[in-house]
Design a protein around this motif. Structure first.
Motif, PDB file in Angstrom:
ATOM      1  N   GLU A 244       0.826  -1.196   0.000  1.00  0.00           N
ATOM      2  CA  GLU A 244       0.000   0.000   0.000  1.00  0.00           C
ATOM      3  C   GLU A 244       0.870   1.260   0.000  1.00  0.00           C
ATOM      4  O   GLU A 244       0.652   2.184  -0.777  1.00  0.00           O
ATOM      5  CB  GLU A 244      -0.924  -0.011   1.226  1.00  0.00           C
ATOM      6  N   ILE A 247       2.692   1.593  -3.414  1.00  0.00           N
ATOM      7  CA  ILE A 247       1.864   2.131  -4.486  1.00  0.00           C
ATOM      8  C   ILE A 247       1.682   3.634  -4.288  1.00  0.00           C
ATOM      9  O   ILE A 247       1.716   4.423  -5.238  1.00  0.00           O
ATOM     10  CB  ILE A 247       0.508   1.395  -4.518  1.00  0.00           C
ATOM     11  N   LYS A 251       2.961   6.766  -6.746  1.00  0.00           N
ATOM     12  CA  LYS A 251       2.131   7.892  -7.162  1.00  0.00           C
ATOM     13  C   LYS A 251       2.785   9.214  -6.754  1.00  0.00           C
ATOM     14  O   LYS A 251       2.825  10.176  -7.530  1.00  0.00           O
ATOM     15  CB  LYS A 251       0.734   7.769  -6.550  1.00  0.00           C
ATOM     16  N   VAL A 274      -3.804  -5.803  -6.078  1.00  0.00           N
ATOM     17  CA  VAL A 274      -3.599  -4.551  -6.790  1.00  0.00           C
ATOM     18  C   VAL A 274      -2.209  -4.423  -7.369  1.00  0.00           C
ATOM     19  O   VAL A 274      -2.001  -3.734  -8.360  1.00  0.00           O
ATOM     20  CB  VAL A 274      -3.760  -3.338  -5.848  1.00  0.00           C
ATOM     21  N   LYS A 276      -0.380  -6.177  -9.014  1.00  0.00           N
ATOM     22  CA  LYS A 276      -0.157  -6.569 -10.396  1.00  0.00           C
ATOM     23  C   LYS A 276      -1.076  -5.793 -11.343  1.00  0.00           C
ATOM     24  O   LYS A 276      -1.009  -5.944 -12.545  1.00  0.00           O
ATOM     25  CB  LYS A 276      -0.277  -8.084 -10.582  1.00  0.00           C
ATOM     26  N   TYR A 277      -1.923  -4.948 -10.811  1.00  0.00           N
ATOM     27  CA  TYR A 277      -2.794  -4.121 -11.654  1.00  0.00           C
ATOM     28  C   TYR A 277      -2.113  -2.802 -11.971  1.00  0.00           C
ATOM     29  O   TYR A 277      -2.309  -2.198 -13.004  1.00  0.00           O
ATOM     30  CB  TYR A 277      -4.086  -3.724 -10.951  1.00  0.00           C
ATOM     31  N   VAL A 278      -1.440  -2.320 -10.938  1.00  0.00           N
ATOM     32  CA  VAL A 278      -0.903  -0.981 -10.919  1.00  0.00           C
ATOM     33  C   VAL A 278       0.090  -0.764 -12.073  1.00  0.00           C
ATOM     34  O   VAL A 278       0.684  -1.724 -12.555  1.00  0.00           O
ATOM     35  CB  VAL A 278      -0.254  -0.825  -9.516  1.00  0.00           C
ATOM     36  N   VAL A 279       0.217   0.457 -12.553  1.00  0.00           N
ATOM     37  CA  VAL A 279       1.156   0.754 -13.630  1.00  0.00           C
ATOM     38  C   VAL A 279       2.252   1.663 -13.089  1.00  0.00           C
ATOM     39  O   VAL A 279       1.947   2.771 -12.636  1.00  0.00           O
ATOM     40  CB  VAL A 279       0.445   1.453 -14.808  1.00  0.00           C
ATOM     41  N   THR A 281       3.674  -2.344 -12.748  1.00  0.00           N
ATOM     42  CA  THR A 281       3.405  -3.402 -11.773  1.00  0.00           C
ATOM     43  C   THR A 281       4.542  -3.451 -10.764  1.00  0.00           C
ATOM     44  O   THR A 281       5.674  -3.091 -11.062  1.00  0.00           O
ATOM     45  CB  THR A 281       3.262  -4.762 -12.477  1.00  0.00           C
ATOM     46  N   GLU A 324       7.705  -4.710 -12.770  1.00  0.00           N
ATOM     47  CA  GLU A 324       8.224  -3.594 -13.565  1.00  0.00           C
ATOM     48  C   GLU A 324       8.770  -2.420 -12.759  1.00  0.00           C
ATOM     49  O   GLU A 324       9.384  -1.530 -13.321  1.00  0.00           O
ATOM     50  CB  GLU A 324       7.103  -3.052 -14.472  1.00  0.00           C
TER      51      GLU A 324
END
Lengths: 334, 334
Positions: A244, A247, A251, A274, A276-279, A281, A324
């Motif tokens: 958390e 991520i 941002k 999340v 693996k969703y986030v850009v 990853t 990534e």
DNA sequence: CTTGATAAGTGAACCGGTTCATTTTATGTT
DNA sequence: AACATAAAATGAACCGGTTCACTTATCAAG
């Protein structure tokens, strides 16, 4: 409310026979079994579970104490506990303790007063802060830390942190920031230990100013990222103690115009969905949350059923997942 | 195990007095209250809650049936339920039903057998698929849909969907895709209704091929995004029926080289925490999950305590939150 | 057709609180 | 001091199952 005596009268049998028909049908003649079945149907009889449990003195219930139910990691652990408990015919009573020791006491009291048979604690054990009595309560600590004095299930937090940080070092990073949990949190302590081990085994000196204290929540990640950005010498990689905050940090850095991972590498901890969703990853450590739950429940049930008496510690393997958000160190940073 | 009779003997009083001292201390003389206290301390007496509940016939427990505990939205609703229940002195028994009707039956049985006083159902009501008996069980449906035949708390799903889609239309979008939940899901039905209302009130014809069925989970969002991308005439905006699929769809489109929102606008539903972390942040509908939980618990407790007898429906306002994932329609798409 | 062994059935006692009709004690009044 | 009244305490009965010592039915073997 219809009682077992009503059923007995209706079926023309004794209460003892009805009781046996329900719990040990194989010990009752087929003929009478049918009579009982018919009477139950006719009267729509539902046995009073409270009376059952009271008399038989087994609640068939385990309590799970959760510091915060709205936390995905815990939800998965609970899911694992549930599945094992259900299979064994146990109910799971979920207690959202919200880090309140009063509530924790209430739940422990349930076990002491036989409302539940045992308890699984999802809050990591902290020295001098355990409410569990030494005896009389079957307890397991799930997602625990090193040195928990009762039965526990965990991963090697220090080892995992070491692994993550070593990977960053091998990629050429030498100034590696940390966004930690609260200092007093046992997970923070274990993971920080791993961080320092990794540094020292690669001959990098520990720089206290690179450790920023967070609280495992989103905003602390944002704020930490800002602090790092404003340093004269911003680190080229940041090891975050959960996903958390990682991520959030991504941002935070992106909003400042940094690119991830080209300008700064970020790692997390937990492998939430999340991540693996986030850009991009997120590179992180996967904890087998569901399995931790299952194992905890198994251990507790073994204790309740008297199969095991000594306290045990089970350490699950973790998984380091490279995605990534991390890359080799290059000069251009910031 | 020490019983109330042991305490009575130790204190030189009767069981009745001990019992009263515990439940109505104001009705016992100060002198004896002290004696009782001393005896309890000395014997380390813990009242047997099972016996208490059995005799007094109130379990002080409510059951919450959750289709999937590892779902953040539900976690928040539960959190709200917990807080109200705790305040009223009720325990919350959490039942992860995993959409299994057998498990749902088990939990309902707990209420019928007086192990719990009432039940809150987090699975939306589906016609001809309710296991709740018409009478004898206090029940509330949280996060329900239109037409739930027992007490319920929900938002106006159709209205919210209408609002979202109308906004997209006002931004110039005319080909608006949908990633829905399973067709038979009541939330899908309500939200699709809102989508169609928005289209028709703006004179746009409904094109069935623009509705792709998902299942509210991540991968179905990815797959739907691919299907849209491969259309000869890809929509310029996609209305997703929850945030998880919306975030997945964004990733799916980004991986194909589309930019969000410049090339395609995306909206979600639920406003999960992640939705403000994600890059770009997600335009979505916020449901007051915690409040829905609180209200459900309040309604249930009112029913249990006999304050309310008729079934009620409470509709919470939703909040439409515009973030970065949507923008005005421009020609350049794809 | 006994006999003995086993299976099936009985029903009163029990679990540990709460409840309430009844008795005992305290308080107030004149 | 005598009496009325309220407050406190008593203890047996009760809740609805389960348990178990004991009785009765069943059946195979001699």
């Amino acid at each position: 409310m219809t009682t077992i005596r009503d059923v007995a009268k209706e079926a023309g049998l004794s209460t003892g026979t009805i009781s046996k028909a329900l719990s040990h049908p194989e010990r009752v003649s087929k003929k009478n079994l049918e009579k009982v079945e018919a009477a139950i149907q006719k009267l729509n009889y539902k046995p009073n579970m409270l009376a059952q449990k009271f008399r038989s003195k087994t609640a068939n219930t385990i309590v799970v104490m959760v510091p915060d139910i709205a936390n995905l990691f815990f939800a998965k652990v609970i899911s694992g506990i549930e599945s094992v408990a259900q299979r064994a015919g146990y109910n799971v009573l979920l207690g959202d303790t919200r880090d309140s020791s009063k509530k924790e006491k209430d739940f422990i009291r349930m076990v002491e007063t036989r409302l539940a048979d045992g308890v699984i604690n999802l809050r990591p054990y902290k020295e001098n802060d355990s409410l569990l009595p030494k005896t009389g309560v079957f307890a397991v600590s799930a997602s625990s830390c090193e040195g928990t004095p009762y039965s526990s299930v965990r991963i090697d937090n220090a080892g995992a942190a070491n692994k993550v940080v070593s990977h960053l070092i091998q990629q050429g990073h030498t100034r590696i920031g940390v966004i930690s949990g609260l200092h007093e949190n046992p997970h923070t302590r274990d993971r920080l230990k791993g961080y320092m081990q990794a540094l020292s085994s690669h001959g990098i000196e520990f720089d206290e100013s690179l450790v920023i204290e967070g609280d495992f929540n989103y905003w602390s990640g944002i704020s930490a990222a800002e602090q790092f950005y404003n340093m004269k010498n911003c680190p080229s990689a940041v090891f975050c103690m959960n996903d958390e905050m990682a991520i959030a940090a991504m941002k935070g850095f992106i909003d400042k115009g940094l690119r991830i991972p080209q300008d700064i590498s970020i790692t997390g901890f937990d492998d939430m969905d999340v991540s693996k969703y986030v850009v991009p990853t997120l590179t992180t450590v996967a904890q087998p949350a569901e399995k931790i739950g299952e194992k905890s429940a198994e251990m507790l049930l073994d204790m309740i059923q008297g199969k095991v008496t000594e306290t045990k510690e089970y350490v699950f393997p973790y998984e380091f997942i490279i995605r990534e958000s991390t890359t080799r160190y290059t000069e251009k940073a910031k």
